[in-house]
Design an enzyme around this catalytic site. Sequence first.
Site, PDB file in Angstrom:
ATOM      1  N   CYS A  71      35.495  46.159  38.710  1.00  0.00           N
ATOM      2  CA  CYS A  71      36.883  46.333  39.160  1.00  0.00           C
ATOM      3  C   CYS A  71      37.870  46.385  37.996  1.00  0.00           C
ATOM      4  O   CYS A  71      38.692  47.306  37.900  1.00  0.00           O
ATOM      5  CB  CYS A  71      37.258  45.218  40.129  1.00  0.00           C
ATOM      6  SG  CYS A  71      36.743  43.569  39.592  1.00  0.00           S
TER       7      CYS A  71
ATOM      8  N   HIS B   6      43.543  40.765  40.218  1.00  0.00           N
ATOM      9  CA  HIS B   6      43.588  40.559  38.767  1.00  0.00           C
ATOM     10  C   HIS B   6      44.917  41.126  38.281  1.00  0.00           C
ATOM     11  O   HIS B   6      45.408  42.122  38.822  1.00  0.00           O
ATOM     12  CB  HIS B   6      42.492  41.359  38.053  1.00  0.00           C
ATOM     13  CG  HIS B   6      41.086  41.049  38.473  1.00  0.00           C
ATOM     14  ND1 HIS B   6      40.531  39.791  38.409  1.00  0.00           N
ATOM     15  CD2 HIS B   6      40.104  41.855  38.926  1.00  0.00           C
ATOM     16  CE1 HIS B   6      39.266  39.838  38.805  1.00  0.00           C
ATOM     17  NE2 HIS B   6      38.984  41.074  39.136  1.00  0.00           N
TER      18      HIS B   6
HETATM   19  P1  NAD Z   1      28.600  40.014  47.995  1.00  0.00           P
HETATM   20  O1  NAD Z   1      27.896  38.757  47.676  1.00  0.00           O
HETATM   21  O2  NAD Z   1      29.919  39.959  48.685  1.00  0.00           O
HETATM   22  O3  NAD Z   1      27.654  40.944  48.897  1.00  0.00           O
HETATM   23  C1  NAD Z   1      26.299  41.141  48.581  1.00  0.00           C
HETATM   24  C2  NAD Z   1      25.545  41.620  49.809  1.00  0.00           C
HETATM   25  O4  NAD Z   1      24.207  41.907  49.430  1.00  0.00           O
HETATM   26  C3  NAD Z   1      25.442  40.616  50.958  1.00  0.00           C
HETATM   27  O5  NAD Z   1      25.648  41.333  52.159  1.00  0.00           O
HETATM   28  C4  NAD Z   1      23.985  40.121  50.895  1.00  0.00           C
HETATM   29  O6  NAD Z   1      23.486  39.765  52.158  1.00  0.00           O
HETATM   30  C5  NAD Z   1      23.304  41.364  50.393  1.00  0.00           C
HETATM   31  N1  NAD Z   1      22.001  41.168  49.751  1.00  0.00           N
HETATM   32  C6  NAD Z   1      21.605  40.194  48.900  1.00  0.00           C
HETATM   33  N2  NAD Z   1      20.327  40.409  48.495  1.00  0.00           N
HETATM   34  C7  NAD Z   1      19.926  41.555  49.105  1.00  0.00           C
HETATM   35  C8  NAD Z   1      18.743  42.333  49.089  1.00  0.00           C
HETATM   36  N3  NAD Z   1      17.684  41.944  48.355  1.00  0.00           N
HETATM   37  N4  NAD Z   1      18.671  43.452  49.853  1.00  0.00           N
HETATM   38  C9  NAD Z   1      19.720  43.840  50.602  1.00  0.00           C
HETATM   39  N5  NAD Z   1      20.886  43.160  50.644  1.00  0.00           N
HETATM   40  C10 NAD Z   1      20.986  42.040  49.906  1.00  0.00           C
HETATM   41  O7  NAD Z   1      28.723  40.818  46.617  1.00  0.00           O
HETATM   42  P2  NAD Z   1      29.901  41.781  46.166  1.00  0.00           P
HETATM   43  O8  NAD Z   1      31.074  40.972  45.727  1.00  0.00           O
HETATM   44  O9  NAD Z   1      30.091  42.836  47.178  1.00  0.00           O
HETATM   45  O10 NAD Z   1      29.295  42.388  44.829  1.00  0.00           O
HETATM   46  C11 NAD Z   1      28.331  43.431  44.840  1.00  0.00           C
HETATM   47  C12 NAD Z   1      28.319  44.107  43.496  1.00  0.00           C
HETATM   48  O11 NAD Z   1      29.599  44.686  43.268  1.00  0.00           O
HETATM   49  C13 NAD Z   1      28.056  43.192  42.297  1.00  0.00           C
HETATM   50  O12 NAD Z   1      27.395  43.940  41.293  1.00  0.00           O
HETATM   51  C14 NAD Z   1      29.459  42.849  41.828  1.00  0.00           C
HETATM   52  O13 NAD Z   1      29.505  42.465  40.472  1.00  0.00           O
HETATM   53  C15 NAD Z   1      30.154  44.193  42.044  1.00  0.00           C
HETATM   54  N6  NAD Z   1      31.602  44.098  42.198  1.00  0.00           N
HETATM   55  C16 NAD Z   1      32.172  43.086  42.900  1.00  0.00           C
HETATM   56  C17 NAD Z   1      33.546  43.023  42.989  1.00  0.00           C
HETATM   57  C18 NAD Z   1      34.227  41.908  43.717  1.00  0.00           C
HETATM   58  O14 NAD Z   1      35.329  41.532  43.358  1.00  0.00           O
HETATM   59  N7  NAD Z   1      33.644  41.332  44.736  1.00  0.00           N
HETATM   60  C19 NAD Z   1      34.340  44.000  42.401  1.00  0.00           C
HETATM   61  C20 NAD Z   1      33.713  45.067  41.746  1.00  0.00           C
HETATM   62  C21 NAD Z   1      32.348  45.106  41.627  1.00  0.00           C
END
Ligand code: NAD
Length: 355
Positions: A140, A219
Amino acid sequence: MIRVGVVGYGTIGKRVAAAVGRQSDMVVAGVAKRSPDYAAALARETATPIYASDEDAVAAFESAGIRTEGTVADLVDRADVVVDATPAGVGAENRELYAETGTPAVLQGGEDADVADVSFNARANYEAAAGADSVRVLSCNCTGLARLLAPLDEAYGVRSARATLVRRGGDPGQTDRGPINDILPDPMGESHHAADVREVLPDVDIRTHGVKVPTTVMHLQTVRVRLDDPPANARSVRRTLAAEPRLMFVTGEFGIEGCGDLMDVGRDSERPRTDLWENCVFEESIELAGNECTLFQAIDQESDVVPENIDAIRAVTGVADAGESRHMTDRALGVGSLPTSPAHTAEVAPVDGDA
Ligand code: NAD
C-alpha cells in the site's frame, strides 16, 4: 471474460473480488479461504463460489454449514488468473501450484520481491508485467509512492525522493497489533519501502523511513522530492499531479484537514467499505522551493492496491495496454470521482511564468 480466482479472502482479497465483479471483462471464478467465518458466510450469500484452502478446511467449512466447490487446487484449475491475497509468506508457498498449472498469478506486497517475475505498479511499469507468469503488486505505501513519483519523474526528472511514512499500527480488525500509546520508529533506520519502489522505478534515488502510530486509519506520508528540471512554481506541479486520476486532491477548503475527515468522506460516499482507492494528496501542502517539492499524502492501506490488482490481471493476460487498462479500471470503480476539492480535476488555471 477473464475468470479470476481470488485465493485469500481477507482485507485485500474481499476488495479485489468485489472490484473484479465490477469489470466488464472479468468474472469471479471463486474465492478461497482457510477459515469458515462470517466473511465466507457473507460471500456465500452473494452466490460467490467458495473454495477451502485444503481438504481439512473443506470438512471445517461443511461442518460450519458453508458449502464449498473444492479446494484452492480446484479453483486454480477453473481460473484464467489467480490473485493471491493470503497473509505474507503463504503466497510464496502457493506459487508452486500456480506455476505447475501454468496459471498466471498476481501476488501481494507482503511477499518478498523474488516471489514473482516482476513487481508491479500500473502507473510506473505496467508493460514489464506483460505476459509474465507472476507479478507482485507493490504494498500500500509503495503503491502510493510509485503513483506520485512516476508522473513527477516523467515531467521534471526526479533527482532524489525522501519520504517518512507515518504508518497505522494495524487494520481495524487487527486487535493484536499496536502500539496502543506510543510513537515508534519502525524500523530503527531505513525502511524496506524504498527498495520496493525501486523495483518499479529503478532509476529513482529514494530513501524511506517509517513511524508507527496508534491508529487504524490510513498511512500519512511526508514526501520530499528534488527535481532535475523544476517548473516555475508549485501551481505547475499541482497541474501535473491533477492530471492523474489516482491522485485525488483533498483540501482544508472543503473541510478535509486529516485522515479522520477522509474516512468520513469514504463513509459518506457510495464507495464500498468506505474505500479510498486514490492517493489523497493534501493540495495546500504542495510546495516548491527551488528544485525541492514537498507534500503530504494519505493512503488508505486497505484499498489503494485494489485498482493495481485489476490492472495486473489485464497486464498478465495481455488484453489491454497500460492506459486502456487504467481507464477501464478507474471508470468501472469510479476512481477520481469524489468531490474532495474544488480543483480536484485538471482544471488548475495557468499563471504567468508557468512552465
Ligand atoms: P488478511 O489476513 O486480512 O487476509 C488473508 C486471507 O487469507 C484470509 O481470508 C485467510 O483466511 C486466507 N488464508 C490464509 N491462509 C490461506 C491459504 N493457505 N489458502 C487460502 N486462503 C488462506 O490479509 P490481508 O491484510 O488481506 O493481506 C494479504 C496480502 O496483502 C499480504 O501480502 C499483505 O502484506 C498485503 N497487503 C495488505 C494490506 C493491508 O493493509 N491489509 C495492504 C496492502 C497489501
